[in-house]
Scaffold this motif. Structure first.
Motif, mmCIF file in Angstrom:
data_model
loop_
_atom_site.group_PDB
_atom_site.id
_atom_site.type_symbol
_atom_site.label_atom_id
_atom_site.label_comp_id
_atom_site.label_asym_id
_atom_site.label_seq_id
_atom_site.Cartn_x
_atom_site.Cartn_y
_atom_site.Cartn_z
ATOM 1 N N HIS A 1 7.445 -9.291 14.340
ATOM 2 C CA HIS A 1 8.073 -9.218 15.667
ATOM 3 C C HIS A 1 9.254 -8.257 15.672
ATOM 4 C CE1 HIS A 1 10.943 -12.908 14.888
ATOM 5 N NE2 HIS A 1 11.090 -11.973 14.005
ATOM 6 N N GLY A 2 9.097 -7.153 14.965
ATOM 7 C CA GLY A 2 10.146 -6.151 14.973
ATOM 8 C C GLY A 2 10.068 -5.264 13.753
ATOM 9 N N VAL B 1 -1.109 -8.176 1.574
ATOM 10 C CA VAL B 1 -0.266 -6.989 1.605
ATOM 11 C C VAL B 1 0.942 -7.268 2.484
ATOM 12 C CG1 VAL B 1 -0.163 -4.527 2.122
ATOM 13 C CG2 VAL B 1 -2.320 -5.553 1.364
ATOM 14 N N HIS B 2 2.134 -7.162 1.910
ATOM 15 C CA HIS B 2 3.382 -7.279 2.667
ATOM 16 C C HIS B 2 3.737 -5.880 3.161
ATOM 17 C CE1 HIS B 2 7.901 -8.625 2.673
ATOM 18 N NE2 HIS B 2 7.386 -8.551 3.888
ATOM 19 N N ILE B 3 3.804 -5.697 4.472
ATOM 20 C CA ILE B 3 3.997 -4.364 5.038
ATOM 21 C C ILE B 3 5.495 -4.054 5.078
ATOM 22 C CG2 ILE B 3 3.415 -2.775 6.898
ATOM 23 C CD1 ILE B 3 1.024 -4.109 5.458
ATOM 24 N N THR B 4 5.976 -3.424 4.006
ATOM 25 C CA THR B 4 7.391 -3.056 3.905
ATOM 26 C C THR B 4 7.483 -1.529 3.832
ATOM 27 O OG1 THR B 4 7.254 -3.395 1.496
ATOM 28 C CG2 THR B 4 8.025 -5.243 2.828
ATOM 29 N N GLY B 5 8.393 -0.990 3.016
ATOM 30 C CA GLY B 5 8.528 0.454 2.905
ATOM 31 C C GLY B 5 7.232 1.104 2.458
ATOM 32 N N GLY B 6 6.814 2.160 3.148
ATOM 33 C CA GLY B 6 5.524 2.789 2.886
ATOM 34 C C GLY B 6 4.467 2.396 3.890
ATOM 35 N N GLY B 7 4.777 1.369 4.722
ATOM 36 C CA GLY B 7 3.848 0.955 5.761
ATOM 37 C C GLY B 7 2.542 0.423 5.224
ATOM 38 N N ILE B 8 1.536 0.384 6.107
ATOM 39 C CA ILE B 8 0.219 -0.097 5.693
ATOM 40 C C ILE B 8 -0.391 0.790 4.611
ATOM 41 C CG2 ILE B 8 -2.169 -0.457 6.441
ATOM 42 C CD1 ILE B 8 -1.072 -1.460 9.103
ATOM 43 N N PRO B 9 -0.405 2.117 4.769
ATOM 44 C CA PRO B 9 -1.065 2.953 3.748
ATOM 45 C C PRO B 9 -0.453 2.804 2.357
ATOM 46 C CG PRO B 9 -0.670 4.222 5.738
ATOM 47 C CD PRO B 9 0.081 2.932 5.912
ATOM 48 N N TRP C 1 7.074 2.741 9.261
ATOM 49 C CA TRP C 1 7.328 1.428 9.866
ATOM 50 C C TRP C 1 6.102 0.517 9.740
ATOM 51 C CZ3 TRP C 1 8.653 5.315 14.033
ATOM 52 C CH2 TRP C 1 9.988 5.741 13.904
ATOM 53 N N ASN C 2 6.306 -0.770 9.997
ATOM 54 C CA ASN C 2 5.180 -1.706 9.932
ATOM 55 C C ASN C 2 4.294 -1.634 11.173
ATOM 56 O OD1 ASN C 2 6.025 -3.827 11.974
ATOM 57 N ND2 ASN C 2 7.791 -3.947 10.608
ATOM 58 N N MET C 3 4.794 -1.039 12.261
ATOM 59 C CA MET C 3 4.042 -0.837 13.499
ATOM 60 C C MET C 3 3.424 -2.138 14.015
ATOM 61 S SD MET C 3 4.556 2.308 14.315
ATOM 62 C CE MET C 3 3.293 2.915 15.432
#
Length: 369
Positions: A196-197, A262-270, A314-316
């Motif tokens: 949520h952000g 997968v924890h979506i942190t730095g680097g985003g999904i890819p 970003w996590n988008m």
């Protein structure tokens, strides 16, 4: 000037600083792994799992693995300092370390923290640690120690009492439950869990874009019935209990069979999904992610950030991805726990992550592993 080069100069120091930062991380990680040999053949011999110094490291013992990882809040504290609101910062601190551990199949149980301050301010510390109690309650962990260091010549920021806050966490994982990527199979389902952000990654770029558009007072600019400062300070969701209970915790029965998280942190999904998929060389077809919250397309537009870049910064809108061959069970448990989740895609062969973006371009994005 290209859009790509425009984005890069918004980071302090530009592309050279980014490259230097990546190199420093690699140096630190190589140094850390070089010390593993000092425990070779002894209790507590480390087993490398991630490819970064803040990621979880497994420490071998007879019954399973102790899991150790570290992280910090980063530049989000600058927003808290400017707004004079600090209670929610602990949620970002704990989400970063506890969700990371839960995502590899470890049940977090204890943490320590290090608070570096320019000046000892009891009011500030009370606010921070009131939030820390609440965030530890949500994550079901104990904060067993820490340090507050007064460093007036080293710590700076926007307030009279600036600070830097980091944490170190310990969890435990049964060896047969470790989610290291080796269980992932072609055609398994990918479930997206909504955030949520912005959470606690990509904030340096976001703040730079807003400063460029609005000036130094960007933090008070109205946005979506609030201000940009309040929007970016939105605390990270702590999803540790949901994740731990989903794959069963250290001694319980699983609610669904999980192949990877997968924890979506730095680097985003890819960046984060690729680390998990490299173990098998598999890829992913992701075509039904959650739409990003309004702040992301606004930042994309003003910063001239392409969808391909945005999904790596970003996590988008996504907090986690869950890989499973029992999607119905995962979705049912998410609904039961009040966690927003939906089927987002599937695992594929070929070593490429393809994402149908929901950013401003609605593009088909490809990221080789």
């Amino acid at each position: 000037m290209s859009k790509s080069s425009q984005r890069r100069i918004r980071y302090p120091g530009g592309e050279a600083a980014q490259n230097a930062g990546d190199l420093c991380s690699q140096i630190a990680y190589r140094a850390a792994t070089a010390t593993f040999a000092f425990r070779k053949g002894r209790f507590g011999e480390p087993v490398s799992f991630s490819d970064g110094t803040s990621g979880p490291i497994c420490i071998d013992n007879a019954d399973g693995y102790l899991v150790k990882n570290s992280d910090g809040v980063g530049s989000k504290v600058l927003i808290a300092q400017r707004l004079g609101r600090h209670k929610s910062v602990a949620h970002d601190l704990i989400a970063m370390v506890a969700d990371d551990a839960a995502a590899i199949g470890a049940e977090p149980f204890a943490a320590t923290n290090s608070l570096d301050v320019a000046v000892a301010d009891p009011k500030l510390v009370t606010e921070l640690f009131t939030g820390l109690i609440d965030s530890c309650r949500i994550a079901r962990i104990a904060m067993v120690g820490g340090e507050i260091a007064q460093l007036p010549e080293q710590v700076c920021g926007y307030s009279d009492a600036p600070y830097i806050w980091n944490a170190d966490l310990v969890g435990i994982a049964a060896k047969e439950k470790l989610l290291d990527g080796t269980r992932i199979k072609p055609e398994s389902t990918i479930i997206a869990v909504a955030g949520h952000g912005i959470r606690s990654n990509g904030l340096t770029l976001a703040q730079a874009i807003l400063k460029e558009r609005f000036g130094v007072d960007w933090i008070q600019q109205p946005f979506c019935s609030t201000t940009w400062g309040e929007k970016l300070l939105t605390p990270s969701l702590i999803l540790t209990p949901f994740l731990v209970d989903l794959w069963s915790g250290y001694h319980s029965e699983p609610r669904a069979q999980i192949e990877g998280i997968v924890h979506i942190t730095g680097g985003g999904i890819p960046g984060n999904l690729a680390r998990l998929l490299r173990k098998t060389g598999l890829g992913a077809e992701i075509d039904n992610l959650f739409a990003p919250q309004p702040e992301f397309p606004a930042l994309q537009k003003w910063g001239e950030i392409s969808d391909k870049e945005a999904y790596t910064v970003w996590n988008m809108g996504q907090a986690h991805l869950i890989i499973t061959d029992e999607p119905e069970a995962v979705l049912a448990f998410a609904h039961e726990q009040g966690v927003k989740a939906q089927t987002a895609g599937r695992i594929s062969v070929g070593g490429v992550i393809r994402i149908r973006s929901k950013g401003i371009e609605k593009a088909l994005l490809e990221y080789p592993l």
